[in-house]
Design a protein around this motif. Structure first.
Motif, PDB file in Angstrom:
ATOM      1  N   ALA A 316    -129.928  19.656  33.643  1.00 48.72           N
ATOM      2  CA  ALA A 316    -130.003  20.535  32.465  1.00 48.72           C
ATOM      3  C   ALA A 316    -128.603  20.804  31.910  1.00 48.72           C
ATOM      4  N   ALA A 317    -127.652  21.009  32.817  1.00 48.01           N
ATOM      5  CA  ALA A 317    -126.279  21.274  32.369  1.00 48.01           C
ATOM      6  C   ALA A 317    -125.727  20.060  31.631  1.00 48.01           C
ATOM      7  N   LEU A 318    -125.983  18.881  32.166  1.00 47.47           N
ATOM      8  CA  LEU A 318    -125.459  17.656  31.551  1.00 47.47           C
ATOM      9  C   LEU A 318    -126.050  17.429  30.155  1.00 47.47           C
ATOM     10  N   VAL A 319    -127.372  17.553  30.023  1.00 52.42           N
ATOM     11  CA  VAL A 319    -127.969  17.294  28.706  1.00 52.42           C
ATOM     12  C   VAL A 319    -127.615  18.408  27.713  1.00 52.42           C
ATOM     13  N   GLY A 320    -127.276  19.580  28.228  1.00 47.88           N
ATOM     14  CA  GLY A 320    -126.896  20.703  27.378  1.00 47.88           C
ATOM     15  C   GLY A 320    -125.653  20.420  26.539  1.00 47.88           C
ATOM     16  N   LEU A 321    -124.825  19.463  26.974  1.00 47.81           N
ATOM     17  CA  LEU A 321    -123.612  19.121  26.200  1.00 47.81           C
ATOM     18  C   LEU A 321    -123.994  18.658  24.796  1.00 47.81           C
ATOM     19  N   PHE A 322    -125.179  18.056  24.677  1.00 47.25           N
ATOM     20  CA  PHE A 322    -125.553  17.418  23.407  1.00 47.25           C
ATOM     21  C   PHE A 322    -126.271  18.374  22.458  1.00 47.25           C
ATOM     22  N   SER A 323    -126.556  19.599  22.948  1.00 48.58           N
ATOM     23  CA  SER A 323    -127.059  20.613  22.029  1.00 48.58           C
ATOM     24  C   SER A 323    -126.027  21.736  21.911  1.00 48.58           C
ATOM     25  N   GLY A 324    -124.878  21.537  22.541  1.00 43.00           N
ATOM     26  CA  GLY A 324    -123.817  22.545  22.467  1.00 43.00           C
ATOM     27  C   GLY A 324    -124.122  23.787  23.281  1.00 43.00           C
ATOM     28  N   ARG A 325    -124.965  23.651  24.300  1.00 39.58           N
ATOM     29  CA  ARG A 325    -125.326  24.807  25.114  1.00 39.58           C
ATOM     30  C   ARG A 325    -124.141  25.344  25.915  1.00 39.58           C
ATOM     31  N   ASN A 326    -123.241  24.444  26.288  1.00 38.95           N
ATOM     32  CA  ASN A 326    -122.083  24.864  27.097  1.00 38.95           C
ATOM     33  C   ASN A 326    -121.077  25.663  26.271  1.00 38.95           C
ATOM     34  N   VAL A 327    -120.567  26.726  26.887  1.00 35.16           N
ATOM     35  CA  VAL A 327    -119.483  27.487  26.263  1.00 35.16           C
ATOM     36  C   VAL A 327    -118.256  27.263  27.134  1.00 35.16           C
ATOM     37  N   GLY A 328    -117.376  26.375  26.703  1.00 32.55           N
ATOM     38  CA  GLY A 328    -116.248  25.956  27.537  1.00 32.55           C
ATOM     39  C   GLY A 328    -116.653  24.751  28.372  1.00 32.55           C
ATOM     40  N   LYS A 329    -115.806  24.423  29.317  1.00 32.48           N
ATOM     41  CA  LYS A 329    -116.031  23.230  30.151  1.00 32.48           C
ATOM     42  C   LYS A 329    -117.271  23.380  31.035  1.00 32.48           C
ATOM     43  N   GLN A 330    -118.189  22.429  30.940  1.00 32.89           N
ATOM     44  CA  GLN A 330    -119.412  22.510  31.747  1.00 32.89           C
ATOM     45  C   GLN A 330    -119.198  21.889  33.137  1.00 32.89           C
ATOM     46  N   VAL A 331    -119.447  22.724  34.146  1.00 32.79           N
ATOM     47  CA  VAL A 331    -119.258  22.322  35.544  1.00 32.79           C
ATOM     48  C   VAL A 331    -120.568  22.593  36.288  1.00 32.79           C
ATOM     49  N   VAL A 332    -120.816  21.829  37.341  1.00 33.24           N
ATOM     50  CA  VAL A 332    -121.942  22.130  38.234  1.00 33.24           C
ATOM     51  C   VAL A 332    -121.366  22.430  39.616  1.00 33.24           C
TER      52      VAL A 332
END
Ligand code: NDP
Length: 337
Positions: A316-332
């Motif tokens: 979910a975190a990875l695909v969220g990059l393409f809807s701009g869900r991440n605020v700042g650098k997305q890490v798991v």
């Protein structure tokens, strides 16, 4: 060994269900006579280029994932066992690793030992790792920036953009960023110190927006998105401007790429437009690390990350990059230690 598997190649926007989490087995010992390193993964990095690896072989600089196998990417881990002379048990490392709890790393060319642990370890997936090197090489080496120049950055609040903007400000440039929400625009202005920022989703006419922020034109464009943004930027570039082509995320999920109408302007405006890959500048890593670590320690460079907890939340975190869900650098975060 919990693992994230790519179900099958993806077309269009990636979905969480394009991946699944399963449990495999792992030997907690490196094979005799190998050069391998066994790591326990702590933090994994979500990077837009991973989308390009979810399709069958392309002309990309990096190979596709294998359907039905674990995906890989950049991450931070702790060495449990090593047959490699450079790494020993207990070392902390960053580099390319699997999206799983434990990985046997056999390709160690891009594996780095972490020497400084007074900053959060997750920083080595971003500001002190590959995206940080991308910002550093892509700005200082590709843009030939000078004090006082007008700089525009797209996807500006993300892993790469937030650092490029701060480098440009430290150099004394006038810096404007675009991002996809009010929260991100506020971050750009109030946290990262950009001179101006705007939400591109609320600008019906990007050309008019750029003219508003850059009445005298743009000297440097740090390109992260491509498509319509690039077209509008070309209209607003100054003579002898530079465009550092880092990424074009707006194109990664399209089956047919959008054309760029205004490319012809490169001629009359004598624009230098150059693509690059972070690896091109890895020889600068020691100098980069010195600069950015001291910037962080002195409070001159700040960093925002968005941490998803647990490997099962990775897709979910990875695909969220393409809807701009991440605020700042997305890490798991896979494990704290
Ligand atoms: P980010 O942390 O910026 O995350 C991606 C962001 O892109 C999203 O949050 C979203 O932000 C924005 N975005 C997503 N889809 C679109 C779209 N259709 N149009 C405009 N913006 C969109 O990612 P990174 O900082 O890690 O990467 C930024 C760029 O740098 C990417 O293009 C990536 O491929 C490239 N890159 C290149 C490298 C190289 O070696 N050349 C290495 C690393 C990254 P928003 O809400 O603002 O829309």
């Amino acid at each position: 060994n919990k693992q994230v598997i790519l179900r099958e190649y993806v077309s269009g926007y990636p979905k969480e269900s394009d991946m699944y989490v399963t449990t495999g087995t792992v030997k907690l010992k490196v094979p005799e006579g190998s050069n391998a390193v066994l790591v326990k993964n702590l933090y994994l990095s979500c990077d837009p280029y991973m989308r390009n690896r979810m399709k069958p072989a392309t002309e990309s600089y990096i190979g596709s994932y294998t359907q039905g196998s674990p995906i890989d990417g950049h991450g931070v881990g702790k060495v449990l066992d090593s047959a490699h002379p450079k790494f020993k048990q207990g070392d902390l490392v960053w580099g390319v690793t699997g999206w799983e709890e434990y990985s046997l790393i056999t390709q160690t060319d891009y594996l780095f030992k972490i020497e400084h642990t007074d900053v959060p370890l997750s920083y080595y997936t971003g500001i002190l790792g590959m995206p940080g090197m991308t910002a550093y090489g892509g700005f200082y080496e590709v843009c030939s920036p000078k004090k006082g120049e007008y700089v525009f950055i797209s996807a500006a609040s993300g892993a790469v953009g937030q650092l490029v903007g701060q480098f440009a400000k430290l150099l004394g440039c006038f810096v404007v960023g675009s991002a996809g929400s009010k929260e991100k625009v506020d971050l750009l202005k109030n946290k990262f110190g950009f001179d101006e920022a705007f939400n591109y989703k609320e600008e019906p006419d990007l050309d008019a927006a750029l003219k508003r922020y850059f009445p005298e034109g743009i000297d440097i464009y740090f390109e992260n998105v491509g498509g319509k943004t690039l077209d509008a930027v070309l209209l607003n570039m100054r003579a002898h401007g530079r465009i550092s082509v880092c990424g074009m995320i707006s194109q990664y999920n399209l089956d047919e790429l959008e054309g760029v109408k205004n490319l012809v302007l490169i001629i009359a405006k004598r624009i230098r437009m150059q693509g690059f890959i972070a690896f091109d500048y890895y020889h600068l890593y020691p100098k980069f690390l010195d600069t950015v670590l001291s910037g962080i320690r002195e409070g001159k460079i700040v960093y925002v990350e968005d941490i998803a907890e647990g490997l099962e939340n990775g897709p979910a975190a990875l695909v969220g990059l393409f809807s701009g869900r991440n605020v700042g650098k997305q890490v798991v975060m896979v494990a704290r230690e």
